[in-house]
Design a protein around this motif. Structure first.
Motif, mmCIF file in Angstrom:
data_model
loop_
_atom_site.group_PDB
_atom_site.id
_atom_site.type_symbol
_atom_site.label_atom_id
_atom_site.label_comp_id
_atom_site.label_asym_id
_atom_site.label_seq_id
_atom_site.Cartn_x
_atom_site.Cartn_y
_atom_site.Cartn_z
ATOM 1 N N HIS A 106 0.901 10.411 -1.066
ATOM 2 C CA HIS A 106 1.123 9.279 -2.419
ATOM 3 C C HIS A 106 2.781 9.886 -3.201
ATOM 4 O O HIS A 106 3.096 10.444 -3.568
ATOM 5 C CB HIS A 106 0.240 8.873 -3.395
ATOM 6 C CG HIS A 106 -1.005 8.407 -2.092
ATOM 7 N ND1 HIS A 106 -1.183 7.334 -2.060
ATOM 8 C CD2 HIS A 106 -2.168 9.254 -1.869
ATOM 9 C CE1 HIS A 106 -2.110 7.191 -1.239
ATOM 10 N NE2 HIS A 106 -2.866 8.572 -1.274
ATOM 11 N N ALA A 107 3.542 9.454 -2.505
ATOM 12 C CA ALA A 107 5.081 10.094 -3.007
ATOM 13 C C ALA A 107 5.364 9.432 -4.243
ATOM 14 O O ALA A 107 5.819 10.276 -5.414
ATOM 15 C CB ALA A 107 6.111 9.462 -1.940
ATOM 16 N N PRO B 218 1.068 -0.959 -0.150
ATOM 17 C CA PRO B 218 -0.086 -0.285 -0.567
ATOM 18 C C PRO B 218 0.547 1.940 0.427
ATOM 19 O O PRO B 218 1.943 1.340 0.646
ATOM 20 C CB PRO B 218 -0.813 -0.202 1.460
ATOM 21 C CG PRO B 218 0.052 -1.154 2.381
ATOM 22 C CD PRO B 218 0.435 -1.831 1.599
ATOM 23 N N SER B 219 -0.086 2.888 -0.412
ATOM 24 C CA SER B 219 0.661 3.886 -0.577
ATOM 25 C C SER B 219 1.608 3.820 1.501
ATOM 26 O O SER B 219 1.191 3.638 1.986
ATOM 27 C CB SER B 219 -0.268 4.649 -1.030
ATOM 28 O OG SER B 219 0.404 5.793 -1.683
ATOM 29 N N LYS C 93 8.021 1.974 0.907
ATOM 30 C CA LYS C 93 8.658 1.030 -0.294
ATOM 31 C C LYS C 93 9.770 2.035 -0.304
ATOM 32 O O LYS C 93 11.075 1.268 -0.763
ATOM 33 C CB LYS C 93 8.133 0.853 -1.709
ATOM 34 C CG LYS C 93 6.919 -0.166 -1.256
ATOM 35 C CD LYS C 93 5.971 0.227 -2.370
ATOM 36 C CE LYS C 93 4.967 0.848 -2.434
ATOM 37 N NZ LYS C 93 4.017 1.208 -1.265
ATOM 38 N N THR C 94 9.473 3.505 -1.241
ATOM 39 C CA THR C 94 10.891 4.086 -1.017
ATOM 40 C C THR C 94 12.133 3.877 -0.292
ATOM 41 O O THR C 94 12.696 4.177 -0.609
ATOM 42 C CB THR C 94 10.350 5.333 -1.370
ATOM 43 O OG1 THR C 94 9.403 4.788 -2.839
ATOM 44 C CG2 THR C 94 11.217 6.396 -3.349
ATOM 45 N N SER C 95 11.580 4.794 0.379
ATOM 46 C CA SER C 95 12.555 4.591 2.054
ATOM 47 C C SER C 95 13.090 3.309 2.246
ATOM 48 O O SER C 95 14.431 3.275 2.466
ATOM 49 C CB SER C 95 11.984 4.797 3.488
ATOM 50 O OG SER C 95 10.962 5.395 3.436
ATOM 51 N N ILE D 58 7.030 0.918 -7.646
ATOM 52 C CA ILE D 58 6.187 1.062 -7.817
ATOM 53 C C ILE D 58 4.998 1.890 -6.705
ATOM 54 O O ILE D 58 5.531 1.565 -5.553
ATOM 55 C CB ILE D 58 5.866 -0.213 -8.528
ATOM 56 C CG1 ILE D 58 4.981 -1.106 -7.132
ATOM 57 C CG2 ILE D 58 6.732 -0.657 -9.451
ATOM 58 C CD1 ILE D 58 4.186 -2.575 -7.887
ATOM 59 N N ALA E 32 3.852 2.780 2.920
ATOM 60 C CA ALA E 32 3.936 1.244 3.586
ATOM 61 C C ALA E 32 5.507 1.762 3.661
ATOM 62 O O ALA E 32 6.360 1.149 4.351
ATOM 63 C CB ALA E 32 4.252 -0.404 2.674
HETATM 64 N N1 LIG Z 1 9.099 4.985 11.790
HETATM 65 C C1 LIG Z 1 9.570 4.992 10.210
HETATM 66 N N2 LIG Z 1 8.462 5.608 9.288
HETATM 67 C C2 LIG Z 1 8.816 5.062 8.272
HETATM 68 C C3 LIG Z 1 9.883 4.115 7.468
HETATM 69 N N3 LIG Z 1 10.053 3.968 6.224
HETATM 70 C C4 LIG Z 1 8.811 4.975 6.012
HETATM 71 N N4 LIG Z 1 9.116 5.723 6.873
HETATM 72 C C5 LIG Z 1 7.867 7.036 6.779
HETATM 73 O O1 LIG Z 1 6.411 6.747 5.616
HETATM 74 C C6 LIG Z 1 6.229 7.127 4.987
HETATM 75 C C7 LIG Z 1 5.596 6.810 3.861
HETATM 76 O O2 LIG Z 1 7.212 6.177 3.201
HETATM 77 P P1 LIG Z 1 7.995 6.142 1.623
HETATM 78 O O3 LIG Z 1 8.789 5.577 1.282
HETATM 79 O O4 LIG Z 1 7.519 7.382 0.376
HETATM 80 O O5 LIG Z 1 6.706 4.889 1.492
HETATM 81 P P2 LIG Z 1 5.778 4.669 -0.277
HETATM 82 O O6 LIG Z 1 5.426 2.914 0.355
HETATM 83 O O7 LIG Z 1 7.074 3.456 -0.550
HETATM 84 O O8 LIG Z 1 4.828 4.949 -0.172
HETATM 85 P P3 LIG Z 1 4.579 5.232 -2.022
HETATM 86 O O9 LIG Z 1 4.986 5.726 -2.871
HETATM 87 O O10 LIG Z 1 2.827 6.259 -2.017
HETATM 88 O O11 LIG Z 1 3.488 3.824 -2.562
HETATM 89 C C8 LIG Z 1 7.294 8.383 4.783
HETATM 90 O O12 LIG Z 1 7.126 9.138 5.711
HETATM 91 C C9 LIG Z 1 8.388 7.557 5.491
HETATM 92 O O13 LIG Z 1 9.689 8.914 6.477
HETATM 93 C C10 LIG Z 1 10.285 3.283 8.807
HETATM 94 O O14 LIG Z 1 10.496 2.222 8.864
HETATM 95 N N5 LIG Z 1 10.062 4.237 9.997
#
Ligand SMILES: Nc1nc2c(ncn2[C@@H]2O[C@H](COP(=O)(O)OP(=O)(O)OP(=O)(O)O)[C@@H](O)[C@H]2O)c(=O)[nH]1
Ligand SMILES: [Mg+2]
Ligand SMILES: [Zn+2]
Length: 351
Positions: free
Chosen positions: A236-237, A206-207, A211-213, A255, A209
Protein backbone atom coordinates in the motif's frame (compact mmCIF):
# COMPACT_ATOMS: atom_id res chain seq x y z
CA UNK A 1 -23.34 33.44 7.13
CA UNK A 2 -22.41 36.95 6.11
CA UNK A 3 -20.11 37.46 3.21
CA UNK A 4 -19.38 41.14 2.98
CA UNK A 5 -16.40 40.78 0.72
CA UNK A 6 -16.65 40.71 -3.01
CA UNK A 7 -13.59 42.77 -3.67
CA UNK A 8 -10.51 40.62 -4.10
CA UNK A 9 -8.15 43.12 -5.70
CA UNK A 10 -8.55 42.61 -9.48
CA UNK A 11 -4.97 43.62 -10.30
CA UNK A 12 -3.76 41.06 -7.76
CA UNK A 13 -5.94 38.50 -9.44
CA UNK A 14 -4.35 39.35 -12.78
CA UNK A 15 -0.83 39.07 -11.33
CA UNK A 16 -1.67 35.71 -9.81
CA UNK A 17 -3.50 34.40 -12.86
CA UNK A 18 -0.80 31.87 -13.82
CA UNK A 19 -0.54 30.47 -10.32
CA UNK A 20 -4.27 30.11 -9.85
CA UNK A 21 -4.76 28.58 -13.26
CA UNK A 22 -2.03 26.02 -12.57
CA UNK A 23 -4.03 25.12 -9.47
CA UNK A 24 -7.13 24.45 -11.54
CA UNK A 25 -9.02 27.69 -11.15
CA UNK A 26 -11.08 28.44 -14.20
CA UNK A 27 -12.41 31.82 -15.16
CA UNK A 28 -15.99 30.82 -14.65
CA UNK A 29 -15.42 30.00 -10.99
CA UNK A 30 -16.10 33.05 -8.89
CA UNK A 31 -15.10 33.63 -5.30
CA UNK A 32 -15.24 36.42 -2.78
CA UNK A 33 -12.05 37.26 -0.93
CA UNK A 34 -11.09 40.37 1.05
CA UNK A 35 -8.54 42.58 -0.65
CA UNK A 36 -5.92 42.01 2.05
CA UNK A 37 -6.38 38.25 2.23
CA UNK A 38 -4.85 35.58 0.04
CA UNK A 39 -6.39 32.76 -1.91
CA UNK A 40 -4.77 29.32 -2.04
CA UNK A 41 -5.46 25.67 -2.70
CA UNK A 42 -4.83 22.86 -0.24
CA UNK A 43 -2.40 20.28 -1.61
CA UNK A 44 -2.05 18.04 1.42
CA UNK A 45 -3.45 17.82 4.93
CA UNK A 46 -1.27 16.95 7.94
CA UNK A 47 -3.57 16.73 10.93
CA UNK A 48 -3.86 20.25 12.28
CA UNK A 49 -1.83 21.82 9.51
CA UNK A 50 -2.37 22.02 5.79
CA UNK A 51 0.01 22.65 2.92
CA UNK A 52 -1.31 25.35 0.66
CA UNK A 53 -0.08 26.80 -2.60
CA UNK A 54 -0.98 30.47 -2.79
CA UNK A 55 0.18 33.65 -4.46
CA UNK A 56 1.72 36.66 -2.73
CA UNK A 57 1.09 40.33 -3.45
CA UNK A 58 3.85 40.41 -6.04
CA UNK A 59 2.25 37.59 -8.00
CA UNK A 60 4.78 35.01 -6.87
CA UNK A 61 3.78 31.49 -6.01
CA UNK A 62 4.22 30.61 -2.35
CA UNK A 63 4.03 27.26 -0.59
CA UNK A 64 2.75 27.58 2.94
CA UNK A 65 2.18 25.34 5.90
CA UNK A 66 -0.95 26.80 7.43
CA UNK A 67 -2.87 26.36 10.61
CA UNK A 68 -6.59 26.79 10.84
CA UNK A 69 -8.74 27.94 13.72
CA UNK A 70 -10.99 25.46 15.40
CA UNK A 71 -13.95 27.73 14.61
CA UNK A 72 -13.82 26.35 11.09
CA UNK A 73 -16.45 23.74 11.62
CA UNK A 74 -15.26 21.69 8.71
CA UNK A 75 -12.50 19.22 8.08
CA UNK A 76 -10.26 20.75 5.44
CA UNK A 77 -9.46 18.36 2.60
CA UNK A 78 -7.09 18.20 -0.33
CA UNK A 79 -8.54 20.22 -3.17
CA UNK A 80 -10.15 22.87 -1.00
CA UNK A 81 -9.81 26.52 -1.95
CA UNK A 82 -9.05 28.52 1.16
CA UNK A 83 -8.75 32.14 2.21
CA UNK A 84 -5.55 32.92 4.12
CA UNK A 85 -4.27 35.61 6.40
CA UNK A 86 -0.68 35.33 7.67
CA UNK A 87 -0.40 31.56 7.23
CA UNK A 88 -3.75 30.96 8.85
CA UNK A 89 -6.72 29.60 7.01
CA UNK A 90 -9.64 31.87 7.80
CA UNK A 91 -12.23 30.36 5.53
CA UNK A 92 -12.88 27.39 3.26
CA UNK A 93 -14.63 28.43 0.07
CA UNK A 94 -17.79 26.56 -0.89
CA UNK A 95 -16.96 23.22 -2.50
CA UNK A 96 -18.41 22.68 -5.93
CA UNK A 97 -18.09 18.89 -5.67
CA UNK A 98 -16.89 16.37 -3.09
CA UNK A 99 -15.82 12.75 -3.17
CA UNK A 100 -17.31 11.04 -0.14
CA UNK A 101 -17.35 7.68 1.58
CA UNK A 102 -18.33 6.42 5.01
CA UNK A 103 -15.73 7.11 7.67
CA UNK A 104 -13.68 4.01 8.54
CA UNK A 105 -15.66 3.93 11.82
CA UNK A 106 -18.66 3.14 9.63
CA UNK A 107 -20.81 5.96 10.99
CA UNK A 108 -19.79 9.31 9.56
CA UNK A 109 -19.39 10.44 6.03
CA UNK A 110 -15.81 11.26 5.20
CA UNK A 111 -14.93 13.73 2.48
CA UNK A 112 -11.87 12.54 0.59
CA UNK A 113 -11.31 15.42 -1.81
CA UNK A 114 -13.08 18.48 -3.13
CA UNK A 115 -13.60 20.70 -6.14
CA UNK A 116 -13.28 17.90 -8.66
CA UNK A 117 -14.20 17.86 -12.33
CA UNK A 118 -13.20 14.32 -13.13
CA UNK A 119 -13.08 11.05 -11.21
CA UNK A 120 -10.77 8.47 -12.77
CA UNK A 121 -12.04 5.02 -11.85
CA UNK A 122 -8.74 3.17 -11.81
CA UNK A 123 -9.10 -0.60 -11.90
CA UNK A 124 -6.47 -3.16 -12.90
CA UNK A 125 -7.17 -5.83 -15.50
CA UNK A 126 -4.03 -7.96 -15.13
CA UNK A 127 -6.12 -10.54 -13.29
CA UNK A 128 -9.46 -9.90 -14.91
CA UNK A 129 -11.87 -7.13 -14.06
CA UNK A 130 -13.38 -6.80 -10.60
CA UNK A 131 -16.89 -5.83 -11.66
CA UNK A 132 -18.18 -5.27 -8.16
CA UNK A 133 -15.35 -2.88 -7.38
CA UNK A 134 -15.96 -1.00 -10.61
CA UNK A 135 -19.67 -0.68 -9.93
CA UNK A 136 -19.13 0.64 -6.46
CA UNK A 137 -16.52 3.21 -7.26
CA UNK A 138 -18.74 4.29 -10.16
CA UNK A 139 -21.56 4.90 -7.70
CA UNK A 140 -19.19 6.93 -5.55
CA UNK A 141 -18.06 8.92 -8.57
CA UNK A 142 -21.60 9.67 -9.73
CA UNK A 143 -22.43 10.68 -6.19
CA UNK A 144 -19.59 13.23 -6.22
CA UNK A 145 -21.09 15.22 -9.06
CA UNK A 146 -17.86 15.06 -11.08
CA UNK A 147 -17.59 13.28 -14.43
CA UNK A 148 -16.35 9.68 -14.21
CA UNK A 149 -13.97 8.03 -16.68
CA UNK A 150 -12.89 4.40 -16.40
CA UNK A 151 -9.16 3.66 -16.56
CA UNK A 152 -8.32 -0.02 -17.01
CA UNK A 153 -4.69 -0.37 -15.93
CA UNK A 154 -1.93 -2.95 -16.42
CA UNK A 155 -3.15 -3.84 -19.90
CA UNK A 156 0.39 -5.12 -20.66
CA UNK A 157 -0.41 -8.08 -18.42
CA UNK A 158 -3.90 -8.72 -19.76
CA UNK A 159 -4.47 -10.79 -22.88
CA UNK A 160 -8.13 -9.79 -23.21
CA UNK A 161 -7.95 -6.02 -22.64
CA UNK A 162 -10.31 -5.33 -25.53
CA UNK A 163 -12.94 -7.68 -24.16
CA UNK A 164 -12.68 -6.27 -20.66
CA UNK A 165 -13.09 -2.78 -22.02
CA UNK A 166 -16.40 -3.87 -23.54
CA UNK A 167 -17.40 -5.41 -20.22
CA UNK A 168 -16.59 -2.13 -18.46
CA UNK A 169 -18.81 -0.29 -20.94
CA UNK A 170 -21.65 -2.65 -20.10
CA UNK A 171 -21.12 -2.47 -16.34
CA UNK A 172 -21.13 1.34 -16.29
CA UNK A 173 -22.92 2.44 -19.45
CA UNK A 174 -22.41 5.83 -21.01
CA UNK A 175 -18.99 6.73 -19.74
CA UNK A 176 -15.62 6.70 -21.43
CA UNK A 177 -13.24 3.74 -20.96
CA UNK A 178 -9.48 4.06 -21.42
CA UNK A 179 -7.10 1.11 -21.37
CA UNK A 180 -3.64 1.95 -20.09
CA UNK A 181 -0.26 0.54 -19.22
CA UNK A 182 2.19 2.59 -17.24
CA UNK A 183 4.82 0.11 -18.31
CA UNK A 184 4.38 0.21 -22.09
CA UNK A 185 2.87 3.70 -22.23
CA UNK A 186 -0.33 2.52 -23.90
CA UNK A 187 -3.22 4.90 -23.22
CA UNK A 188 -1.13 7.49 -21.41
CA UNK A 189 -1.57 10.14 -24.14
CA UNK A 190 -5.38 9.87 -24.21
CA UNK A 191 -5.34 10.09 -20.42
CA UNK A 192 -3.13 13.17 -20.57
CA UNK A 193 -5.60 14.74 -23.00
CA UNK A 194 -8.27 14.50 -20.31
CA UNK A 195 -6.10 16.40 -17.85
CA UNK A 196 -5.91 19.80 -19.46
CA UNK A 197 -5.94 23.22 -17.85
CA UNK A 198 -8.88 23.87 -15.59
CA UNK A 199 -9.49 20.18 -14.89
CA UNK A 200 -9.08 18.75 -11.41
CA UNK A 201 -9.11 14.96 -11.40
CA UNK A 202 -8.88 12.38 -8.65
CA UNK A 203 -7.83 8.76 -9.01
CA UNK A 204 -10.16 6.37 -7.25
CA UNK A 205 -9.49 2.66 -7.09
CA UNK A 206 -8.20 -0.25 -5.04
CA UNK A 207 -4.71 -0.33 -3.60
CA UNK A 208 -2.16 -1.57 -6.10
CA UNK A 209 -4.30 -0.62 -9.10
CA UNK A 210 -1.46 1.50 -10.42
CA UNK A 211 -2.71 4.99 -9.58
CA UNK A 212 0.61 6.45 -8.55
CA UNK A 213 2.26 4.68 -11.47
CA UNK A 214 -0.13 6.52 -13.80
CA UNK A 215 0.93 9.80 -12.24
CA UNK A 216 4.56 8.86 -12.79
CA UNK A 217 3.92 7.79 -16.37
CA UNK A 218 2.11 11.05 -17.09
CA UNK A 219 4.81 13.23 -15.60
CA UNK A 220 7.90 11.14 -16.23
CA UNK A 221 9.37 12.35 -12.99
CA UNK A 222 11.71 10.19 -10.95
CA UNK A 223 11.16 12.01 -7.70
CA UNK A 224 7.57 10.87 -7.62
CA UNK A 225 8.62 7.27 -8.00
CA UNK A 226 11.11 7.75 -5.22
CA UNK A 227 8.51 9.30 -2.97
CA UNK A 228 6.18 6.45 -3.68
CA UNK A 229 8.65 3.67 -3.04
CA UNK A 230 10.07 5.34 0.05
CA UNK A 231 6.65 5.36 1.73
CA UNK A 232 5.77 2.00 0.26
CA UNK A 233 5.91 -0.48 3.07
CA UNK A 234 4.52 -3.64 1.58
CA UNK A 235 1.98 -3.03 -1.08
CA UNK A 236 0.00 0.00 0.00
CA UNK A 237 2.24 2.66 -1.35
CA UNK A 238 0.28 5.87 -1.06
CA UNK A 239 -0.75 6.87 2.45
CA UNK A 240 -1.81 10.50 2.02
CA UNK A 241 -4.02 12.41 -0.34
CA UNK A 242 -1.95 14.82 -2.34
CA UNK A 243 -2.57 17.29 -5.14
CA UNK A 244 -0.16 17.43 -8.08
CA UNK A 245 0.01 19.98 -10.85
CA UNK A 246 0.60 18.38 -14.20
CA UNK A 247 2.64 19.57 -17.16
CA UNK A 248 -0.52 19.11 -19.25
CA UNK A 249 -2.12 21.96 -17.26
CA UNK A 250 -4.51 19.93 -15.13
CA UNK A 251 -4.45 18.99 -11.50
CA UNK A 252 -4.36 15.37 -10.32
CA UNK A 253 -5.11 14.07 -6.85
CA UNK A 254 -3.43 10.83 -5.84
CA UNK A 255 -5.15 9.16 -2.93
CA UNK A 256 -4.61 5.86 -1.09
CA UNK A 257 -6.33 2.78 -2.42
CA UNK A 258 -9.91 2.27 -1.42
CA UNK A 259 -11.36 -0.90 0.06
CA UNK A 260 -14.56 -2.39 -1.23
CA UNK A 261 -16.13 -2.56 2.23
CA UNK A 262 -15.66 1.15 2.85
CA UNK A 263 -17.61 2.39 -0.11
CA UNK A 264 -20.43 4.78 0.25
CA UNK A 265 -23.64 4.11 -1.51
CA UNK A 266 -25.50 7.32 -2.20
CA UNK A 267 -28.93 7.24 -3.80
CA UNK A 268 -28.00 9.67 -6.57
CA UNK A 269 -25.05 7.52 -7.55
CA UNK A 270 -27.06 4.29 -7.57
CA UNK A 271 -29.66 5.82 -9.84
CA UNK A 272 -27.09 7.00 -12.36
CA UNK A 273 -24.92 3.91 -12.29
CA UNK A 274 -28.04 1.81 -12.84
CA UNK A 275 -29.88 4.21 -15.11
CA UNK A 276 -31.15 1.27 -17.22
CA UNK A 277 -32.87 -0.31 -14.21
CA UNK A 278 -34.30 3.03 -13.13
CA UNK A 279 -35.70 3.52 -16.64
CA UNK A 280 -37.27 0.07 -16.66
CA UNK A 281 -38.75 0.82 -13.23
CA UNK A 282 -40.85 3.58 -14.75
CA UNK A 283 -42.74 0.89 -16.69
CA UNK A 284 -43.65 -1.26 -13.68
CA UNK A 285 -47.35 -1.64 -12.96
CA UNK A 286 -47.05 -0.12 -9.49
CA UNK A 287 -45.38 3.20 -8.94
CA UNK A 288 -43.72 2.02 -5.71
CA UNK A 289 -42.64 -1.33 -7.18
CA UNK A 290 -39.67 -2.75 -5.27
CA UNK A 291 -38.55 -4.77 -8.34
CA UNK A 292 -38.20 -7.71 -5.97
CA UNK A 293 -40.90 -9.92 -7.45
CA UNK A 294 -43.88 -7.53 -7.41
CA UNK A 295 -46.70 -8.14 -9.85
CA UNK A 296 -46.23 -6.51 -13.26
CA UNK A 297 -42.57 -5.61 -12.62
CA UNK A 298 -40.87 -4.41 -15.82
CA UNK A 299 -37.42 -5.07 -14.37
CA UNK A 300 -38.29 -8.70 -13.73
CA UNK A 301 -39.73 -8.93 -17.25
CA UNK A 302 -36.53 -7.53 -18.74
CA UNK A 303 -34.50 -10.20 -16.95
CA UNK A 304 -36.87 -12.92 -18.15
CA UNK A 305 -36.61 -11.89 -21.78
CA UNK A 306 -32.85 -11.37 -21.62
CA UNK A 307 -32.84 -7.57 -21.93
CA UNK A 308 -31.26 -7.16 -18.52
CA UNK A 309 -28.56 -9.46 -17.21
CA UNK A 310 -29.42 -11.13 -13.96
CA UNK A 311 -25.92 -10.46 -12.70
CA UNK A 312 -26.43 -6.74 -13.12
CA UNK A 313 -29.76 -7.01 -11.33
CA UNK A 314 -28.05 -8.83 -8.45
CA UNK A 315 -25.49 -6.02 -8.12
CA UNK A 316 -28.26 -3.47 -8.07
CA UNK A 317 -30.05 -5.43 -5.33
CA UNK A 318 -26.92 -5.57 -3.18
CA UNK A 319 -26.32 -1.84 -3.52
CA UNK A 320 -29.96 -1.09 -2.76
CA UNK A 321 -30.05 -3.18 0.36
CA UNK A 322 -26.81 -1.72 1.66
CA UNK A 323 -28.09 1.75 1.07
CA UNK A 324 -31.31 1.17 2.95
CA UNK A 325 -29.31 -0.40 5.77
CA UNK A 326 -27.20 2.75 5.95
CA UNK A 327 -30.27 4.96 5.84
CA UNK A 328 -31.89 3.03 8.67
CA UNK A 329 -28.76 3.32 10.75
CA UNK A 330 -28.51 7.03 10.07
CA UNK A 331 -32.10 7.77 10.95
CA UNK A 332 -31.83 5.64 14.10
CA UNK A 333 -28.79 7.67 15.10
CA UNK A 334 -30.40 10.97 14.27
CA UNK A 335 -33.19 10.12 16.71
CA UNK A 336 -30.69 9.66 19.51
CA UNK A 337 -28.37 12.48 18.48
CA UNK A 338 -29.86 15.17 16.23
CA UNK A 339 -26.79 17.38 16.54
CA UNK A 340 -24.43 14.71 15.26
CA UNK A 341 -26.73 13.73 12.46
CA UNK A 342 -27.03 17.28 11.25
CA UNK A 343 -23.28 17.84 11.19
CA UNK A 344 -22.57 14.55 9.60
CA UNK A 345 -24.92 14.34 6.67
CA UNK A 346 -24.26 16.64 3.73
CA UNK A 347 -27.41 15.42 2.02
CA UNK A 348 -30.57 14.44 3.81
CA UNK A 349 -31.07 10.66 3.89
CA UNK A 350 -33.63 9.41 1.43
CA UNK A 351 -36.86 8.35 3.06
N1 LIG B 1 2.51 -4.71 -15.33
C1 LIG B 1 2.16 -3.53 -14.86
N2 LIG B 1 2.35 -3.26 -13.56
C2 LIG B 1 1.97 -2.03 -13.10
C3 LIG B 1 1.41 -1.07 -13.95
N3 LIG B 1 1.13 0.02 -13.21
C4 LIG B 1 1.51 -0.25 -11.96
N4 LIG B 1 2.03 -1.50 -11.87
C5 LIG B 1 2.57 -2.13 -10.66
O1 LIG B 1 1.54 -2.25 -9.70
C6 LIG B 1 2.04 -2.03 -8.38
C7 LIG B 1 1.20 -0.99 -7.68
O2 LIG B 1 1.32 0.24 -8.36
P1 LIG B 1 0.99 1.62 -7.64
O3 LIG B 1 1.11 2.66 -8.68
O4 LIG B 1 1.79 1.79 -6.41
O5 LIG B 1 -0.52 1.39 -7.21
P2 LIG B 1 -1.49 2.39 -6.42
O6 LIG B 1 -2.81 2.26 -7.05
O7 LIG B 1 -0.89 3.75 -6.36
O8 LIG B 1 -1.54 1.74 -4.97
P3 LIG B 1 -1.86 2.47 -3.57
O9 LIG B 1 -1.00 3.67 -3.48
O10 LIG B 1 -1.56 1.45 -2.54
O11 LIG B 1 -3.30 2.81 -3.61
C8 LIG B 1 3.50 -1.63 -8.55
O12 LIG B 1 4.29 -2.77 -8.32
C9 LIG B 1 3.60 -1.22 -10.00
O13 LIG B 1 4.87 -1.46 -10.56
C10 LIG B 1 1.23 -1.40 -15.34
O14 LIG B 1 0.74 -0.63 -16.17
N5 LIG B 1 1.62 -2.64 -15.73
MG1 LIG C 1 -0.46 4.99 -4.87
ZN1 LIG D 1 -40.56 -3.28 -10.72
Amino acid sequence: MTDRTANFDPSRLARCDDVYRSLGLTRDVSFNVDADYELGRVTIVHGARVEVIACDGAGREVQLLCTFPSEINLRIVTGDWVVLKDDHVTRVLPRRSTLRRPDPNGKDVQILASNLDLVLLVVPIDRGLNIRMLERIAVMAFDSGARPVIILTKSDEADNAQELSVVAHVVVPGIEVLTTSSRSGVGIEPLRAQLSEGVTAVMLGPSGAGKTSLLNALEGRDELTLRVSRGGEGRHATSTRRLYRLASGGVLLDIPGIRLVDLLVGQDGVEEAFADIEALGAQCRFRDCSHLGDLGCAVQQAIDNGELSSQRYESWKILQSERSHQDRRRSAESLTSPERARKRTPKPPTP
